[in-house]
Design a protein around this motif. Structure first.
Motif, PDB file in Angstrom:
ATOM      1  N   VAL A  81       0.730  -1.095   0.012  1.00 55.43           N
ATOM      2  CA  VAL A  81       0.038  -0.162   0.051  1.00 55.43           C
ATOM      3  C   VAL A  81       0.877   1.209  -0.124  1.00 55.43           C
ATOM      4  O   VAL A  81       0.618   2.154  -0.927  1.00 55.43           O
ATOM      5  CB  VAL A  81      -0.987   0.065   1.352  1.00 55.43           C
ATOM      6  N   GLN A  82       1.975   1.208   0.827  1.00 52.47           N
ATOM      7  CA  GLN A  82       2.975   2.436   0.841  1.00 52.47           C
ATOM      8  C   GLN A  82       3.478   2.454  -0.278  1.00 52.47           C
ATOM      9  O   GLN A  82       3.722   3.495  -0.798  1.00 52.47           O
ATOM     10  CB  GLN A  82       3.725   2.170   2.139  1.00 52.47           C
ATOM     11  N   SER A 138       1.447   2.811  -3.400  1.00 56.73           N
ATOM     12  CA  SER A 138       0.503   4.073  -3.410  1.00 56.73           C
ATOM     13  C   SER A 138      -0.846   3.270  -4.144  1.00 56.73           C
ATOM     14  O   SER A 138      -1.363   3.850  -5.077  1.00 56.73           O
ATOM     15  CB  SER A 138       0.730   4.968  -4.377  1.00 56.73           C
ATOM     16  N   TYR A 147      -4.006   3.095  -2.791  1.00 56.40           N
ATOM     17  CA  TYR A 147      -5.004   3.860  -1.984  1.00 56.40           C
ATOM     18  C   TYR A 147      -6.132   3.870  -3.253  1.00 56.40           C
ATOM     19  O   TYR A 147      -7.379   3.538  -3.005  1.00 56.40           O
ATOM     20  CB  TYR A 147      -4.879   5.290  -1.733  1.00 56.40           C
ATOM     21  N   MET A 155      -2.128  11.359  -1.993  1.00 49.75           N
ATOM     22  CA  MET A 155      -2.345   9.962  -1.561  1.00 49.75           C
ATOM     23  C   MET A 155      -2.287   9.094  -2.812  1.00 49.75           C
ATOM     24  O   MET A 155      -2.030   7.971  -2.511  1.00 49.75           O
ATOM     25  CB  MET A 155      -3.646   9.887  -0.973  1.00 49.75           C
ATOM     26  N   GLN A 213       0.023   7.224   5.457  1.00 48.46           N
ATOM     27  CA  GLN A 213       0.730   6.291   4.797  1.00 48.46           C
ATOM     28  C   GLN A 213       1.864   5.683   5.405  1.00 48.46           C
ATOM     29  O   GLN A 213       2.975   5.431   4.559  1.00 48.46           O
ATOM     30  CB  GLN A 213       1.306   7.261   3.291  1.00 48.46           C
TER      31      GLN A 213
END
Length: 707
Positions: free
Chosen positions: A135-136, A139, A141, A245, A293
């Motif tokens: 996820v980090q 990215s 999201y 984000m 994040q």
């Protein structure tokens, strides 16, 4: 979107009353005070504003919907998407697009949202010998939001996941287009990569950036009322955070925007307070993004944060010096110097004390790209050879010129830039800006939002001239600015004032041209390009790649679930999406470790021994090796950019410059030699599958040497 025209002068006078105590200004103030000022604008003015906003919003929504529908239809015709099997649909997501969509699939398969997020943040099923926070690092999201919406809206009973996913992305592109739809569609090849790489981060992020720029444009307007200012501020805050984000590179673009605002503020265009409110939005978005994040240290060491903090500190240190004095002019230069030095100093301090993964390859790439350094490193030269990282081709400018976009953009930019320079020159000479700029004045350069866009588009244009891949940031801006300019009576009036036009009243002619020129452009574009667009939509195309489909089918049926595959990063992305099997590398170029893995795996196309290749592959716990015939037998026009050529240069197996030392290799090219099936290659690798494009070898765990 840029809005043309200014508000009624009566409102400006209500908001900005002169404060000078001089006799002339006092007399002027008394005159204004004696003039009866209505509490509300006349009904016809309110109706005019409402009609302008309503028609503008209607046109924007209609244009966006048209473009979203066009993209959907074109995508269906291009890939025959609805008639393909799921595996064939997924193969159309190439490279890093495959990785992003694969995680969207994983989220839908998870028993719950919380469990799905946990598996992504502690992912050890993608890259061998490594647990990553996907996820980090990637990215993800957009994929999290899309999966939540898909399940929360009950869409699983109505629409397939892939159509829901691409529908969201197409819808976001509709927002991005707004009123520049005609030029945007005609120059589709240079404005977006949406038709080829749907899940890319930029396709999710740039629509939010467009919203942020539109809100910032409205916020900078001098004649904005309180409610409009609040709305723009809130929209700008939300879109800035969402943009940050959605894309790991967003803070670099916001850094350029912050520089543009700093220059706007430094020119003393009466926007200092508003500009510093925008800085506060940056700081809030950065720290909120850092927390949400997974404490992403890249945001803390970003140049954006260092610049904004430096600007805020310099503002606190500013002396209360009377404007338009010699001391004030000197202070401007001192402030500019302080901001530059403080930004660099703060960034060095942050990188010293904040643990972070330094993207050293990006700095090295820029050094080599700008000719400041030379290298034989495979990764650097491979990046330099990527088409998206080359300088723009002549065809790019030819396409923009044929659609009439580039000529009108240059015209608009020149007029706005020269008018801006006039304003700056007047400010340097101590002349104050007019409180009320009317259409008759012909001073488009006194509008602060115009100055901001001129500076910002020059920054984007400069980057696009160096790296063609950045044209997807600049070309939509070109569409917007050109569309604004030809429709703006203020721009035409500014031009006619310079030409000292006397035969016809300049304002009347400007109003006529602001309607006639866009109409003529629209009709000519419709006549020339509309038949082409209709032809594109009527042509039935098909994505045909049976060899890749066969490879993926074999992996799903024959390979063990715990198997790890090694090969080119582009192919590994497709394997991760279509099969779910673990791979040794990914087509991502923002991580030093992954770049090193890619370079090591690419050695299968070099002149290295079977033992060397075996040691590299087993160090990543790979079980299967896939050799691609297209890379092994690559024949390209840019000979120095073939993978095998870059590997030979990096390994010293060829002489590329005078004075180089040649390291003779007694081994043939591995990808050729392994196909012959003789010792020692058969000792390490056993071929288990092949077709016209791919050769799959099982990496032996027990080596039995043959004579």
């Amino acid at each position: 979107m840029l809005a043309s025209g200014t508000g009624p002068s009566i409102e400006l006078r209500q908001r900005k009353k002169p404060k000078s105590s001089e006799n002339k200004e006092s007399a002027k103030e008394e005159k204004i005070d004696d003039t009866p000022v209505p509490e509300r604008a006349p009904k016809h003015v309110l109706f005019q504003r409402f009609a302008k906003i309503f028609i503008g919003c209607l046109a924007a929504v209609t244009s966006g919907m048209m473009y979203a529908l066009y993209l959907s239809a074109y995508h269906e015709r291009k890939f025959w998407f609805s008639n393909r099997q799921e595996l064939e649909r997924e193969i159309t997501f190439q490279g890093d697009s495959a990785i992003y969509y694969s995680y969207y699939k994983d989220m839908l398969k998870a028993p719950s949202f919380e469990r799905g997020v946990y598996e992504l943040t502690h992912n050890n099923k993608t890259v061998s010998l490594r647990t990553i926070n996907a996820v980090q690092q990637l990215s993800l999201y957009p994929e999290l939001i899309a999966s939540v919406l898909y399940q929360a809206t009950g869409s699983n009973e109505i629409i397939e996941p892939v159509y829901f996913y691409i529908g969201i992305v197409f819808g976001l592109q509709g927002i991005y287009v707004t009123l520049t739809v005609a030029w945007f569609i005609i120059n589709r090849m240079d404005t977006t990569r949406i038709e080829y790489s749907i899940p890319l981060r930029e396709n999710w992020a740039l629509p939010y950036f467009a919203c942020q720029i539109a809100a910032l444009t409205g916020y900078l307007k001098s004649n904005l009322n309180t409610y409009g200012e609040r709305f723009c501020y809130l929209l700008m805050s939300a879109s800035t955070y969402m943009f940050m984000m959605m894309w790991e590179y967003s803070h670099y673009l916001l850094f350029l925007q912050a520089i543009s605002l700093f220059l706007l503020d430094n020119f003393s265009l009466e926007q200092s307070d508003k500009v510093h409110e925008v800085y506060k939005i940056y700081i809030f978005s950065l720290f909120l993004g850092y927390l949400l994040q997974f404490e992403n240290s890249a945001l803390l060491v970003s140049p954006l944060l260092s610049l904004v903090v430096a600007l805020m500190l310099v503002k606190c240190l500013q002396l209360n010096v009377k404007k338009r004095t010699f001391v004030a002019k000197i202070m401007k230069f001192i402030n500019f110097y302080l901001v530059c030095t403080l930004t660099v100093t703060l960034n060095i301090i942050m990188k010293t004390f904040v643990p972070h993964k330094e993207n050293g390859h990006m700095l090295k790439f820029l050094e080599v790209k700008l000719g400041l350094n030379m290298t034989k490193n495979f990764t650097m030269n491979w990046l330099l050879c990527q088409e998206s990282l080359q300088a723009p081709s002549q065809e790019f400018f030819l396409r923009l010129t044929q659609s009439s976009l580039l000529p009108f953009y240059i015209l608009v930019l020149i007029i706005c830039f020269l008018s801006m320079m006039q304003v700056i020159f007047r400010r340097i000479n101590g002349e104050s800006l007019k409180e009320t700029v009317t259409l008759e004045d012909g001073r488009i350069g006194e509008r602060p939002e115009i100055i901001y866009h001129v500076i910002h588009t020059i920054f984007f244009g400069s980057l696009a001239m160096i790296i063609e891949g950045l044209k997807y940031l600049w070309t939509p801006y070109v569409c917007m600015l050109a569309a604004f300019g030809v429709c703006s009576p203020e721009l035409w009036t500014t031009l006619f004032k310079w030409l000292r036009l006397r035969t016809v009243h300049p304002v009347l002619l400007a109003l006529i041209l602001s309607m006639a020129v866009p109409t003529i452009i629209g009709l000519s574009l419709w006549k020339e390009f509309f038949p082409r667009l209709m032809t594109e939509l009527t042509e039935l195309q098909e994505f045909y790649d049976p060899d890749t489909v066969e490879l993926m089918t074999w992996i799903k049926r024959q390979a063990p679930v715990a198997a790890v595959f090694a090969g080119s990063p582009q192919l590994m992305g497709a394997i991760k999406l279509c099969t779910g099997w673990m791979v040794t590398s990914l087509p991502l170029y923002n991580d030093d470790d992954l770049l090193k893995r890619n370079e090591n795996i690419y050695q299968i196309y070099s002149k290295r021994s079977a033992e060397d290749i075996y040691k590299i592959l087993t160090s990543y716990k790979a079980n299967y090796l896939i050799v691609e015939d297209a890379i092994c037998n690559e024949v390209g026009t840019m000979r120095g950019c073939r993978v095998k050529d870059l590997l030979d240069i990096a390994n010293g197996h060829v002489v590329c410059e005078e004075g180089d030392k040649l390291t003779y290799s007694k081994y043939g090219r591995f990808c050729h030699e392994v196909k012959i099936n003789y010792s020692p290659y058969v000792n390490y690798f056993t071929r288990v599958y092949w077709n016209r494009s791919y050769f799959v070898y099982k990496i032996n765990t027990v080596i039995s040497f043959q004579s």
